[in-house]
Design a protein around this motif. Structure first.
Motif, mmCIF file in Angstrom:
data_model
loop_
_atom_site.group_PDB
_atom_site.id
_atom_site.type_symbol
_atom_site.label_atom_id
_atom_site.label_comp_id
_atom_site.label_asym_id
_atom_site.label_seq_id
_atom_site.Cartn_x
_atom_site.Cartn_y
_atom_site.Cartn_z
ATOM 1 N N PHE A 176 0.831 -1.204 0.000
ATOM 2 C CA PHE A 176 0.000 0.000 0.000
ATOM 3 C C PHE A 176 0.865 1.253 0.000
ATOM 4 N N GLN A 197 1.939 1.999 -3.392
ATOM 5 C CA GLN A 197 0.846 2.552 -4.190
ATOM 6 C C GLN A 197 0.617 4.024 -3.864
ATOM 7 N N VAL A 198 0.726 4.373 -2.587
ATOM 8 C CA VAL A 198 0.581 5.778 -2.188
ATOM 9 C C VAL A 198 1.691 6.617 -2.811
ATOM 10 N N GLN A 226 1.641 9.974 -5.956
ATOM 11 C CA GLN A 226 2.073 11.352 -5.715
ATOM 12 C C GLN A 226 2.451 12.122 -6.981
ATOM 13 N N ALA A 267 -1.407 2.975 -9.361
ATOM 14 C CA ALA A 267 -1.445 3.220 -7.915
ATOM 15 C C ALA A 267 -2.535 2.439 -7.199
ATOM 16 N N GLY A 288 -3.945 3.349 -3.656
ATOM 17 C CA GLY A 288 -3.240 4.562 -3.256
ATOM 18 C C GLY A 288 -3.957 5.821 -3.702
#
Length: 277
Positions: free
Chosen positions: A2, A5-6, A10, A141, A144
């Motif tokens: 995770f 993915q975050v 961005q 993502a 995310g």
């Protein structure tokens, strides 16, 4: 997983924010005037302020497009980190040395640099640092993107340029429901005429020292027009709400109350005016 993915999400957020910011500097016709209201004239001189302002916008656009396009997001995020560091330092400088200067970040807002603008720049720096750890493309993502939505919401709340789209309508609704001068106002009276009456009233003189803006918002409710100004009372953010009757032109008929910006609690209402009319 995770966290990856975050981080991957961005570059999308940063790219969109920088494109928005660059538009106001490069495309808008009033960008030269906007540059004059920033702290740039003090840093680079009056003649260089507009070219430097547009140059920064061009740099933002290039970094934004690089972040939105494949293939190397980690490397491309490093200039975004440097840009965010520069933004933060510049805003802190403006806040201390030229406190009346506008942010010049996005849009055409002339509002001076405040904690919200600095907070937004710090959030941009945090997202850029997170982007340097991305190992997959932003369109992969997955979950995310949920964090991305939350971050975008925070950016909106920290952007004074967007207040008119969400904060002012909420303030208007809150004041209509809770403010102490609820009554009645028509759309037929020009705002300029209302303002002239307001400026001549004892109510305005009673709170003039508390006001921190020109007319911030106004609305009509049957026989009354309500006009609000941003204010400060005992160091607290507040809103001054004037009630101007349409059918009584005497200055003494204007009423005022200063309410807390957050709770809507009445902080000050001149007693001599409370019984007027």
């Amino acid at each position: 997983m995770f966290a990856h993915q975050v981080a991957a999400a961005q570059p999308l957020l940063i790219g969109l924010l920088l494109l928005w910011s660059s538009y106001g500097k490069v495309v808008r016709r009033d960008s030269a005037e906007q540059a004059k209201r920033t702290a740039l004239p003090g840093l680079v001189g009056e003649k260089r302020a507009a070219p430097v302002y547009r140059f920064v916008g061009g740099v933002e656009a290039v970094i934004a497009l690089a972040l939105l396009a494949p293939p190397v997001w980690t490397v491309e995020a490093i200039p975004a980190v440097a840009l965010a560091v520069g933004f933060t330092g510049y805003l802190i400088y403006a806040k201390i040395v030229v406190p009346e200067a506008s942010c010049g970040c996005v849009g055409s807002s002339a509002k001076p640099v405040d904690r919200r603008a600095i907070g937004r720049s710090l959030l941009l720096l945090a997202t850029a640092l997170a982007a340097t750890t991305a190992s997959i493309e932003w369109w992969s993502a997955g979950s995310g993107a949920v964090v991305l939505v939350l971050e975008a919401a925070v950016f909106v709340m920290l952007s004074a340029e967007l207040d008119r789209y969400w904060l002012l309508p909420l303030r208007r609704l809150r004041l209509r429901i809770t403010h102490p001068l609820s009554g009645t106002a028509t759309d037929a009276v020009p705002l300029a005429a209302t303002q002239r009456r307001l400026l001549l009233s004892p109510a305005y003189r009673a709170v003039n020292g508390l006001l921190r803006s020109d007319i911030h918002d106004y609305w009509d409710d049957e026989d009354w027009r309500f006009v609000s100004y941003t204010a400060r009372y005992d160091g607290r953010p507040a809103t001054a709400v004037f009630a101007v009757p349409h059918h009584d032109s005497t200055p003494e008929s204007v009423r005022v109350a200063v309410v807390d910006e957050t709770s809507g609690q009445t902080l000050y209402r001149p007693t001599v005016l409370a019984t007027a009319g």
